[in-house]
Scaffold this active site. Structure first.
Site, short mmCIF file in Angstrom:
data_model
loop_
_atom_site.label_atom_id
_atom_site.label_comp_id
_atom_site.label_asym_id
_atom_site.label_seq_id
_atom_site.Cartn_x
_atom_site.Cartn_y
_atom_site.Cartn_z
N GLY A 241 -33.35 -80.75 39.86
CA GLY A 241 -33.61 -81.06 38.45
C GLY A 241 -34.88 -81.86 38.30
N GLU A 242 -34.96 -82.68 37.27
CA GLU A 242 -36.13 -83.53 36.95
C GLU A 242 -37.32 -82.71 36.44
OE1 GLU A 242 -37.37 -85.79 40.38
OE2 GLU A 242 -35.43 -86.76 40.64
#
Lengths: 366, 366
Positions: free
Chosen positions: A331-332
């Site tokens: 993610g991120e």
């Protein structure tokens, strides 16, 4: 019975939906024609020929401007469903990672630094406090301190969902003013649970097939997660196909960062700037965006397909082919950021490459 | 019977093979340990964790230096097998594309410009003249004016093959002096025919399975191509497993750019610089490099898997997982160049990302 052609009238969400246009077919045709005359065998750039044409259609000109500079917006929020023990990570990690992003210590910062991209972190619903002050790179847009527990009732009110969507719109429009490509990012402990619920609610997928191990949960935890998703999705009922019902489903089983990401996609589309989707969180949010405003998805590209099983389900439903497949599950915005140079390369080729005529290169016979 | 531990004594090829070392296991272990302490779920960077560890092993230090700047060497040559009508493109296109590269008009130039990479074109055997003068970006290292027709006899002598390999070594060593990542590039009308022959000779694959449509040939042309490959491979006999027999097989059915690319891989390995392989031409040349010097391949990464069927066969035999799969089939180094930012991102993450301890982020329980 007629449907109101202008959903959510008098709101930034309604105005944004009304502003989204389909891609420009003439610019896209011009790109296909130029690609066929470039000094390379026809079709030899594979998927990147589709990307180059899409960029021209988004911009409404051929060749399209370079999709640079790149900005990734990391929307951070917490989830009441954390109480159901669906993750081994403490909820405080969301706030701790917000501080880590602000200090430049996370993987998304490293990738962005390497690519010359900007990172903006947006607190749209972090539940606990963090040890850094808001700046122009860490925006405080908290709609509430985490969602309610979606296992037992609505995660948020419809009004809260709309406000979170509008945070995403606001951030996208601001970034689109001086960036050529927007990238979705996300942080929120337990957000793969809400993602799985959204994916099942919007695609009809089986919770057992669309719910994954996220950051790495054991078998009993995964079983709890599937049970939670199953219960939550049952409350949504039939698949939401109108904007109003999409927003209601988002409020029922989604997350604040999912709402903001859906708005981010709408805002990018309204601004005619390509938006690169990251993993399963963005994919589930894009399903909401597609139901809120179908043409918005014409401006989106899938950066990668993650290891989380629901992501491939979402991408199939959206009709998006991912640019990368590296078994990422972080993610991120990390996977989408890595795809940004491919998108820029496709645009650069359309701008720079000589044609057979101009370069004096002979075409194949027959 | 003993094998001489130093093949090709007293030659640059022999010296280079002797200089190649395996990757540094201690640096690689240190990278794995650091990856596990970084602020991200364990393993969540997927394939890029392997890349980061490999880079540390190649450099012999953890974290590895950034694999930048990037240089792509485009080795250009012609093929006598063009006489067998295995392509619809005239042979002159090789020389015309050399001029196009030199003027910056090809796709490889566009991708390199976008990524800030350097392009060097190396004429190792172009058959016809081109309308540009050699510079430090267009090196004249012609071993002969195209190969002989591999359908009817050896493509070149073993001595010529060795000289072409040594051109690749020379170019790699020169570029490694001021670049952190080398990328293979190639140009040569009909070079997918020689690639298929090398792949079948070095892996035992069926010519019908490993021979593809290259830049897009019709069914009768593909049938001729398979027949030519089958005849050529029959002359090689059993799979070449010693350096001497590998060089002989290369001379029998390969191309001058394949030879140079094999040397390029050896030179990069000797200089401990990562080398990113492009498509089927590079993949077939890497099979030669692997037989000439098995540890050299520890320093190579597969940039992408192309649409040409022999490429996947070669990568399986080499044990390499491609970083990209975009249905590219252009060559020139384009697919490998696009993978360079992924490799740089992996290195940057290993250098920059905070650890759980340093960032004050709580790890998961259990």
């Amino acid at each position: 019975m007629t449907t109101d052609p202008r959903p959510f009238p008098g709101t930034p969400l309604g105005d944004t939906i009304a502003a989204v246009r389909p891609r420009d077919a003439a610019a896209e045709r011009a790109a296909r024609e130029r690609l066929a005359r470039m000094t390379k065998p026809p079709g030899s750039l594979g998927v990147l020929e589709d990307v180059a044409a899409q960029l021209a259609g988004i911009a409404g000109e051929c060749p399209a401007p370079l999709p640079t500079p790149v900005a990734v917006a990391v929307f951070a929020a917490d989830h009441g469903v954390h109480a159901q023990r669906v993750t081994p990570w403490p909820q405080e990690v969301t706030a701790q990672m917000v501080a880590n992003f602000a200090r430049g210590g996370a993987v998304v910062n490293a990738f962005a630094a390497q690519l010359g991209a900007d990172v903006v972190v947006v607190d749209v619903g972090v539940a606990t406090s963090y040890a850094v002050e808001p700046t122009d790179r860490l925006l405080s847009r908290k709609v509430r301190y985490g969602t309610a527990d979606l296992a037992v009732g609505p995660a948020m009110t419809v009004e809260e969902a709309r406000r979170a969507v509008e945070v995403g719109i606001e951030v996208a429009l601001a970034l689109a003013a001086d960036h050529g490509c927007l990238v979705t990012g996300d942080m929120g402990i337990t957000n793969t649970t809400a993602s799985a619920a959204l994916i099942c609610a919007f695609t009809g997928a089986d919770p057992a097939a669309a719910t994954g191990r996220g950051t790495g949960v054991d078998d009993p935890t995964l079983a709890r997660k599937v049970a939670v998703v199953t219960r939550a999705v049952a409350r949504v009922g039939e698949r939401p196909t109108t904007p109003e019902r999409a927003l209601a489903a988002l409020a029922e089983v989604g997350g604040l960062e999912h709402a903001a990401l859906a708005g981010f996609v709408l805002g990018a589309a309204a601004a005619r700037v390509p938006v690169l989707l990251d993993g399963v969180i963005a994919g589930s949010a894009a399903l909401v965006a597609a139901a809120l405003c179908p043409p918005a998805m014409q401006h989106a590209l899938a950066g990668h397909v993650s290891a989380e099983p629901g992501h491939a389900v979402a991408l199939r439903a959206l009709g998006l082919r991912p640019l990368l497949g590296l078994d990422l599950r972080l993610g991120e915005g990390t996977g989408a950021l890595l795809a940004a140079p491919l998108v820029a390369g496709a645009a650069r080729a359309l701008q720079d490459v000589a044609t057979f005529d101009s370069a004096g290169v002979t075409q194949k016979s027959g």
